[in-house]
Design an enzyme around this catalytic site. Structure first.
Site, PDB file in Angstrom:
ATOM      1  N   GLU A  10     105.205  -1.381  38.166  1.00 36.78           N
ATOM      2  CA  GLU A  10     105.175  -1.510  36.987  1.00 36.78           C
ATOM      3  C   GLU A  10     104.189  -0.509  36.145  1.00 36.78           C
ATOM      4  O   GLU A  10     104.854   0.376  35.147  1.00 36.78           O
ATOM      5  CB  GLU A  10     104.946  -2.540  36.481  1.00 36.78           C
ATOM      6  CG  GLU A  10     105.127  -3.122  34.953  1.00 36.78           C
ATOM      7  CD  GLU A  10     104.554  -4.622  34.728  1.00 36.78           C
ATOM      8  OE1 GLU A  10     105.091  -5.583  35.342  1.00 36.78           O
ATOM      9  OE2 GLU A  10     103.655  -4.633  33.938  1.00 36.78           O
ATOM     10  N   HIS A  42     104.426  -5.346  42.549  1.00 40.99           N
ATOM     11  CA  HIS A  42     105.364  -5.264  41.520  1.00 40.99           C
ATOM     12  C   HIS A  42     104.662  -4.695  40.300  1.00 40.99           C
ATOM     13  O   HIS A  42     105.067  -3.835  39.780  1.00 40.99           O
ATOM     14  CB  HIS A  42     105.878  -6.549  41.130  1.00 40.99           C
ATOM     15  CG  HIS A  42     106.488  -6.769  39.904  1.00 40.99           C
ATOM     16  ND1 HIS A  42     105.827  -7.088  38.887  1.00 40.99           N
ATOM     17  CD2 HIS A  42     107.873  -6.758  39.725  1.00 40.99           C
ATOM     18  CE1 HIS A  42     106.793  -6.869  37.676  1.00 40.99           C
ATOM     19  NE2 HIS A  42     107.918  -6.942  38.211  1.00 40.99           N
ATOM     20  N   ASN A  43     103.438  -5.414  40.266  1.00 46.20           N
ATOM     21  CA  ASN A  43     102.745  -4.882  38.999  1.00 46.20           C
ATOM     22  C   ASN A  43     102.252  -3.375  38.875  1.00 46.20           C
ATOM     23  O   ASN A  43     102.097  -2.703  37.878  1.00 46.20           O
ATOM     24  CB  ASN A  43     101.526  -5.700  38.522  1.00 46.20           C
ATOM     25  CG  ASN A  43     101.971  -7.198  37.841  1.00 46.20           C
ATOM     26  OD1 ASN A  43     103.301  -7.468  38.148  1.00 46.20           O
ATOM     27  ND2 ASN A  43     101.165  -7.797  37.142  1.00 46.20           N
ATOM     28  N   SER A  91     107.307 -13.155  37.336  1.00 43.07           N
ATOM     29  CA  SER A  91     107.155 -12.040  36.690  1.00 43.07           C
ATOM     30  C   SER A  91     108.144 -12.065  35.607  1.00 43.07           C
ATOM     31  O   SER A  91     109.151 -12.835  35.917  1.00 43.07           O
ATOM     32  CB  SER A  91     107.289 -10.750  37.323  1.00 43.07           C
ATOM     33  OG  SER A  91     107.492  -9.656  36.505  1.00 43.07           O
ATOM     34  N   LYS A 145     103.743  -9.726  44.238  1.00 42.82           N
ATOM     35  CA  LYS A 145     103.622  -9.732  42.633  1.00 42.82           C
ATOM     36  C   LYS A 145     102.537  -8.706  42.285  1.00 42.82           C
ATOM     37  O   LYS A 145     102.703  -7.852  41.496  1.00 42.82           O
ATOM     38  CB  LYS A 145     103.214 -11.018  42.291  1.00 42.82           C
ATOM     39  CG  LYS A 145     102.998 -11.087  40.544  1.00 42.82           C
ATOM     40  CD  LYS A 145     104.099 -10.692  39.933  1.00 42.82           C
ATOM     41  CE  LYS A 145     104.208 -10.615  38.406  1.00 42.82           C
ATOM     42  NZ  LYS A 145     103.048 -10.793  37.587  1.00 42.82           N
TER      43      LYS A 145
HETATM   44  P1  NAP Z   1      97.003 -18.024  28.367  1.00 40.01           P
HETATM   45  O1  NAP Z   1      98.241 -18.092  27.466  1.00 40.01           O
HETATM   46  O2  NAP Z   1      95.848 -17.442  27.948  1.00 40.01           O
HETATM   47  O3  NAP Z   1      96.811 -19.451  28.906  1.00 40.01           O
HETATM   48  C1  NAP Z   1      95.827 -19.841  29.642  1.00 40.01           C
HETATM   49  C2  NAP Z   1      95.838 -21.271  30.133  1.00 40.01           C
HETATM   50  O4  NAP Z   1      95.045 -21.625  31.096  1.00 40.01           O
HETATM   51  C3  NAP Z   1      95.594 -22.418  29.213  1.00 40.01           C
HETATM   52  O5  NAP Z   1      96.424 -23.475  29.348  1.00 40.01           O
HETATM   53  C4  NAP Z   1      93.994 -22.709  29.209  1.00 40.01           C
HETATM   54  O6  NAP Z   1      93.788 -23.896  28.888  1.00 40.01           O
HETATM   55  C5  NAP Z   1      94.127 -22.659  30.639  1.00 40.01           C
HETATM   56  N1  NAP Z   1      92.760 -22.396  31.124  1.00 40.01           N
HETATM   57  C6  NAP Z   1      92.074 -21.396  31.027  1.00 40.01           C
HETATM   58  N2  NAP Z   1      90.865 -21.595  31.511  1.00 40.01           N
HETATM   59  C7  NAP Z   1      90.830 -22.843  32.147  1.00 40.01           C
HETATM   60  C8  NAP Z   1      89.958 -23.664  32.899  1.00 40.01           C
HETATM   61  N3  NAP Z   1      88.519 -23.324  33.157  1.00 40.01           N
HETATM   62  N4  NAP Z   1      90.438 -24.778  33.278  1.00 40.01           N
HETATM   63  C9  NAP Z   1      91.562 -25.424  32.912  1.00 40.01           C
HETATM   64  N5  NAP Z   1      92.378 -24.692  32.185  1.00 40.01           N
HETATM   65  C10 NAP Z   1      92.103 -23.503  31.979  1.00 40.01           C
HETATM   66  O7  NAP Z   1      97.501 -17.241  29.822  1.00 40.01           O
HETATM   67  P2  NAP Z   1      98.999 -16.932  30.293  1.00 40.01           P
HETATM   68  O8  NAP Z   1      99.292 -15.602  29.619  1.00 40.01           O
HETATM   69  O9  NAP Z   1      99.850 -18.143  30.121  1.00 40.01           O
HETATM   70  O10 NAP Z   1      98.579 -16.620  31.758  1.00 40.01           O
HETATM   71  C11 NAP Z   1      98.415 -17.703  32.941  1.00 40.01           C
HETATM   72  C12 NAP Z   1      98.373 -16.987  34.192  1.00 40.01           C
HETATM   73  O11 NAP Z   1      99.804 -16.173  34.313  1.00 40.01           O
HETATM   74  C13 NAP Z   1      97.530 -15.738  34.424  1.00 40.01           C
HETATM   75  O12 NAP Z   1      97.198 -15.813  35.806  1.00 40.01           O
HETATM   76  C14 NAP Z   1      98.245 -14.590  33.953  1.00 40.01           C
HETATM   77  O13 NAP Z   1      97.798 -13.456  34.606  1.00 40.01           O
HETATM   78  C15 NAP Z   1      99.693 -14.941  34.634  1.00 40.01           C
HETATM   79  N6  NAP Z   1     100.943 -14.163  34.153  1.00 40.01           N
HETATM   80  C16 NAP Z   1     100.738 -13.939  32.839  1.00 40.01           C
HETATM   81  C17 NAP Z   1     101.935 -13.318  32.499  1.00 40.01           C
HETATM   82  C18 NAP Z   1     102.236 -12.751  30.836  1.00 40.01           C
HETATM   83  O14 NAP Z   1     103.049 -12.151  30.517  1.00 40.01           O
HETATM   84  N7  NAP Z   1     101.393 -13.610  29.885  1.00 40.01           N
HETATM   85  C19 NAP Z   1     103.074 -12.721  33.051  1.00 40.01           C
HETATM   86  C20 NAP Z   1     102.952 -13.286  34.397  1.00 40.01           C
HETATM   87  C21 NAP Z   1     101.732 -13.947  34.931  1.00 40.01           C
HETATM   88  P3  NAP Z   1      93.241 -24.161  27.134  1.00 40.01           P
HETATM   89  O15 NAP Z   1      94.358 -24.496  26.302  1.00 40.01           O
HETATM   90  O16 NAP Z   1      92.601 -25.274  27.375  1.00 40.01           O
HETATM   91  O17 NAP Z   1      92.517 -22.983  27.012  1.00 40.01           O
END
Ligand code: NAP
Length: 471
Positions: A191, A187-188, A130, A184
């Site tokens: 939130e 937590h959300n 988080s 987690k």
């Molecule tokens: P993001 O910026 O949309 O990035 C997604 C990533 O996943 C990219 O590297 C993408 O690769 C890859 N991906 C998507 N589909 C795929 C597939 N079928 N096979 C292989 N790679 C794939 O997402 P993010 O915000 O970093 O979130 C990632 C995770 O962290 C999620 O579970 C999200 O819920 C969690 N999270 C996010 C936050 C936040 O604030 N953003 C906070 C806590 C947790 P490509 O570049 O090839 O598309």
């Protein structure tokens, strides 16, 4: 070439920042992203940290680049993408290697994945992270679930990259199985409630007292110096003070009142219901987000029913004190509900979740970070058998002092037609739990009347049926 300490798949917002954080702390990290150009751009922009980064153009190259036993963080979009990565890694890894799903997985998926890999696959860890982009880069709060010996392999990395509160790293192994992802999720959920209650108070100041965004900002800024001190209150003040450069209007006034959700808040409400634990303040917040999405319907309803005019008068010092107290009381109930859900899940799944530790690792790095969480940790440490925060000595005193403010605000809002669903749910919860004689006697009678479900009596043991035939 020198082997990497750890690997990471998925260089999106979270993965890229987490990888930089790891590299910065002196660990060598191998990275892979489905879209190769993203990997290239990542390394090019990593500056000096590129020395600690091994860019890989395939999963095979990634697996070969890491020191055994190989820990690999999967930070891709939650859902099928995670299953796909696990399937691909399964063929490349050995049984003592470790796949760490660091995305926002549904803990039920984590349980399933762990069970599937338990037979022949590498070890699996479900890790909640988080703090958003900033947290991932400079110190998130990290909630780990899975086999403890697998956690030990990655503990030094987590200890180094996690947020710190008074020197203590905000990361911990919380239990086996899906414990980390469950925590987690809650937590959300908390939130959601925290944000919703803040938004409800903003609504009262805007629609009840008729204040502008710039007039409300200093109120939250001042509250941030007191017992409500928290990241969410801090950013609320900052957001409300911000002007849209294009229109010159307050930024918040040009933003559509329609909020998104990705699932974790809803999962909290669903899991609370499945466990039979009331999390009404959280559920109300999830419902409020869903209602926010029905913009057109709300416009039609406003045309039909109208919206009451501001009726609260000036925001005097006294009125603000009451609002601050109401927000504090609502927050206590929402957190109490969230912790009760975790306690129930811990019992249900045999996790032995350390509630005090959960509160402690949320004190920094995560979105709900606040000084208040330190008080929660102390309350659970001092009353380890108590699962209901409201019944710990410290929080009993706090809610006793604050609930009259919540009552006053909810009552006035009901009269004025200002929606405060989450605050009202919190008040309803408090009033329900402190009344030892509830109204379920009537419910039991009704159930027995129409379905012969039977009931217990107050004056003797056993199950009874009423003779309703003459009614
Ligand atoms: P993001 O910026 O949309 O990035 C997604 C990533 O996943 C990219 O590297 C993408 O690769 C890859 N991906 C998507 N589909 C795929 C597939 N079928 N096979 C292989 N790679 C794939 O997402 P993010 O915000 O970093 O979130 C990632 C995770 O962290 C999620 O579970 C999200 O819920 C969690 N999270 C996010 C936050 C936040 O604030 N953003 C906070 C806590 C947790 P490509 O570049 O090839 O598309």
């Amino acid at each position: 070439m020198e082997k990497a300490d750890i690997g990471l798949i998925g260089l999106g917002v979270m993965g890229a920042n987490l990888a930089l954080n790891i590299a910065e702390k002196g660990f060598r990290i191998a990275v892979f992203n489905r879209t190769g150009s993203r990997t290239q751009a990542f390394v090019e922009n990593a500056g000096k940290l590129a020395e600690n980064i091994v860019a890989c153009d395939s999963l095979k190259a990634l697996a070969e680049a890491i020191e055994h036993p190989r820990p690999i963080i999967v930070m891709v979009s939650a859902g099928q993408a995670v299953d796909d990565q696990i399937a691909a890694l399964h063929t490349l890894l050995e049984q003592d290697d470790i796949i760490i799903d660091a995305g926002n997985a549904n803990f039920r998926d984590t349980r399933r994945r762990m069970a599937e890999l338990a037979e022949s696959g590498p070890r699996f860890i479900g890790m909640g992270v988080s703090g958003g982009e900033e947290g991932a880069r400079h110190g998130p709060s990290i909630m780990v679930g899975g086999a403890q010996e697998a956690y030990r392999r990655i503990e030094p990395v987590l200890e180094a990259i996690a947020a710190r509160h008074e020197g203590e790293a905000c990361q911990a192994w919380l239990g086996p199985d899906g414990a980390g992802h469950f925590v987690k999720t809650i937590h959300n959920g908390i939130e959601y409630a925290d944000m919703q209650m803040i938004a409800e108070i903003y609504g009262i100041l805007r629609d009840g007292h008729g204040l502008s965004a710039s007039g409300i900002a200093p109120i939250f800024a001042k509250w941030n110096e007191g017992r409500l001190n928290s990241y969410l209150i801090e950013i609320t003040a900052a957001v409300l003070a911000k002007t849209d450069s294009g229109s010159g209007r307050p930024m918040v006034d040009v933003i559509l009142d329609r909020a998104g959700q990705k699932g974790t808040g809803r999962w909290s409400a669903i899991e609370a219901q499945s466990l039979g634990i009331p999390a009404t303040a959280i559920e109300a917040a999830v419902a409020a987000r869903s209602l926010s999405a029905t913009k057109k319907e709300r416009e039609r309803a406003e045309n039909r029913f109208g919206t009451p005019a501001p009726a609260a008068g000036p925001a005097t010092e006294e009125a603000l004190t009451i609002l601050e107290g109401a927000l504090f009381a609502g927050k206590i109930v929402a957190y109490a509900q969230g912790f009760s859900v975790m306690a129930a899940a811990s019992r249900e799944f045999g996790w032995n979740l350390p509630l005090g530790t959960v509160a402690r690792i949320w004190r920094a790095g995560c979105i709900i970070r606040s000084q208040f969480l330190g008080e929660i940790a102390d309350a659970f440490d001092q009353a380890p058998e108590t699962e209901n925060l409201l019944l710990t000595p410290a929080f009993s005193d706090l809610i006793e002092a604050a609930h009259p403010h919540l009552r006053r605000v909810v009552a006035r809002c009901a009269e004025a037609g200002i929606p405060v669903p989450s605050l009202a749910a919190a008040l309803g919860h408090f009033d329900t739990i402190r009344r030892s004689r509830g109204t379920a006697d009537l419910i039991q009678a009704q159930r027995d009347f129409f379905g012969a479900h039977g009931f217990e009596r107050v004056d003797k043991e056993g199950t009874y049926h009423g003779d309703w035939s003459d009614t």
